[in-house]
Design an enzyme around this catalytic site. Structure first.
Site, short mmCIF file in Angstrom:
data_model
loop_
_atom_site.label_atom_id
_atom_site.label_comp_id
_atom_site.label_asym_id
_atom_site.label_seq_id
_atom_site.Cartn_x
_atom_site.Cartn_y
_atom_site.Cartn_z
N ASN A 154 0.84 -1.20 0.00
CA ASN A 154 0.00 0.00 0.00
C ASN A 154 0.87 1.25 0.00
O ASN A 154 1.91 1.27 0.67
CB ASN A 154 -0.90 -0.01 1.24
CG ASN A 154 -2.12 0.87 1.06
OD1 ASN A 154 -2.42 1.31 -0.05
ND2 ASN A 154 -2.81 1.13 2.15
N TYR A 206 4.48 -0.58 7.53
CA TYR A 206 3.34 -1.39 7.99
C TYR A 206 3.23 -2.68 7.18
O TYR A 206 3.08 -3.78 7.73
CB TYR A 206 2.07 -0.54 7.85
CG TYR A 206 0.80 -1.18 8.36
CD1 TYR A 206 0.54 -1.29 9.72
CD2 TYR A 206 -0.16 -1.66 7.47
CE1 TYR A 206 -0.64 -1.84 10.19
CE2 TYR A 206 -1.35 -2.21 7.92
CZ TYR A 206 -1.59 -2.30 9.28
OH TYR A 206 -2.76 -2.85 9.73
#
Ligand code: NAD
Length: 411
Positions: free
Chosen positions: A311, A317
């Site tokens: 992403n 993350y």
């Protein structure tokens, strides 16, 4: 129901949705009852399928045991069974295909079929594939009960592997630790594990102490104020001294510190990798070294769709969440040798405080870009965790199951 969903189910909304081909989110059923009657076809390998309530259309579920499919020609059986039946599937219907192992051409082909059916189903329907290894035929009940019930409302297009047997029973008398339990998905996990009979130790940082106590009280469990990034010995001593060990550990605590890579300083990288991955590895090692995780134990990780698809703004993350998948894969054989399991959920767009803070347009796209055209709820993730945690899921090991309504991102 979100605002758009309310609009889409109004008189004018229904017309516009149909004419403009807009997303049409159907209210999902989330209860424990199995979708019946079930139309069962294919091989008769699994004793549990014989217990299912059969009957005439409209069907609650279509279950096809494709275990005997060995050649490409055999795949035609899928068409023969589902083609006439698919239009007779009721709302929130379930399609389940049973396979044997993905290691042959024809068996691997089942995945494409199930994933496409999931995308074609309307009115809240889901489709999933369950590979049941030879000799694991008696270990499949907890998985089929989960997938046939409303508890798997937001799980679609998934492939689950059942590789061993286990007797069905409850979490009554078991001790479960849930990290990040003061709110959001962690609170829902604590609530569901408590409902299933476990004594839940709800862990969160001291700053979340008040909310944490409320959650712990409401589930009849204990609150443990602890930063999970600290020395794992503090946690393991607590578990041993107060409870003599632990049966279920859910690594839910997680943080985001989003920035594109060019703008991300090392502190943002370090903090996310530390909370979401490194400290979980340390805790797992301590649980195993000290025999704190009891025989039959369950470790459940919380990955993310970002760990599968990647992403923008989430290199830190997504790295950590892909690492959680690696943790499942490397520890699964270690835990199997101790009669325990490790699995992970990979949530997609879940309606929490975290996603409520996302800007409106991005939020709308995230919410609708899946086969069910709606966001999932924390309870959807929690029910999936509870299925992994169940004593009857002893044969479910090394799986990563997306709870994402079959989001269009990623595999
Ligand atoms: P949240 O921010 O609402 O809750 C996370 C909790 O973890 C908080 O209570 C926080 O205090 C706690 N926590 C953070 N650092 C901690 C630490 N060092 N020690 C102990 N506790 C700590 O998030 P959420 O939306 O409920 O997400 C829960 C998990 O699900 C996270 O791992 C997240 O990455 C994952 N996830 C969420 C979504 C979503 O759409 N909400 C999607 C994919 C994955």
């Amino acid at each position: 129901m979100d605002r758009y969903q309310k609009f889409a189910s109004s008189g004018l909304g229904r017309q516009l949705v149909r004419r403009l081909g807009l997303p049409n989110p159907y209210p999902l059923r989330r209860d424990a009852a199995l979708a019946t009657p079930v139309l069962v076809g294919g091989a008769s390998r699994l004793p549990f399928l014989k217990q299912l309530e059969t009957g005439s259309a409209p069907y609650g579920a279509l279950v096809f045991d494709a275990s005997d499919i060995t050649t490409v020609g055999d795949l035609r059986q899928l068409h023969d069974f589902f083609h006439p039946a698919i239009t007779q599937l009721g709302p929130c219907g379930r399609v389940i295909v049973i396979g044997r192992s993905p290691d042959s051409v024809a068996q691997r082909a089942l995945e494409g079929f199930v994933r496409s059916v999931g995308k074609e189903l309307r009115r809240g329907g889901t489709a999933n594939l369950v590979h049941v290894a030879d000799g694991a035929e008696d270990g499949v009940e907890s998985t089929l009960r989960f997938l046939l019930s409303g508890r798997s409302a937001y799980v679609s297009g998934q492939v689950v592997h059942v590789s061993g047997n286990a007797a069905a029973s409850t979490l009554q008398g078991k001790v479960a630790l849930v990290t990040g339990a003061s709110r959001g998905i962690g609170e829902a996990i604590a609530t569901v594990l408590g409902r299933e009979g476990a004594h839940v130790i709800c862990l969160d940082v001291p700053a979340a102490g008040d909310e944490l106590s409320k959650v712990a009280n409401s589930v009849g469990g204990s609150a443990l104020q602890l930063d999970i990034t600290g020395d794992p010995a503090r946690l393991t001593s607590y578990l041993l001294e107060r409870h003599g060990g632990v049966d279920v550990v859910v690594h839910n605590a997680g943080i985001t510190r989003d920035k594109t890579l060019a703008r991300m300083d090392s502190s943002l990288w370090d903090s996310v990798l530390e909370v979401n991955l490194a400290c979980q590895e340390r805790v797992n090692a301590a649980l195993l070294e000290g025999d704190v995780l009891r025989s039959g134990g369950r470790i459940v990780g919380v990955s993310s769709i970002a760990g599968i698809a990647g992403n923008v703004g989430q290199t830190n993350y997504a790295t950590s969440k892909a690492g959680v998948i690696g943790m499942v894969q490397t520890l699964a054989p270690v835990l199997a040798a101790r009669g325990a399991t490790i699995n992970a959920v990979a949530p997609g767009f879940i309606e929490t405080k975290m996603t409520a803070a996302v800007p409106l347009m991005t939020r709308e796209v995230g919410r609708r870009m899946n086969s069910l055209s709606q966001g999932g709820l924390p309870i959807d993730v929690a029910e999936t965790v509870a299925w992994f945690a169940a004593p009857g899921s002893g044969g479910v090991n090394g799986n990563v199951v997306r709870v994402c309504g079959q989001m269009l991102l990623g595999a």
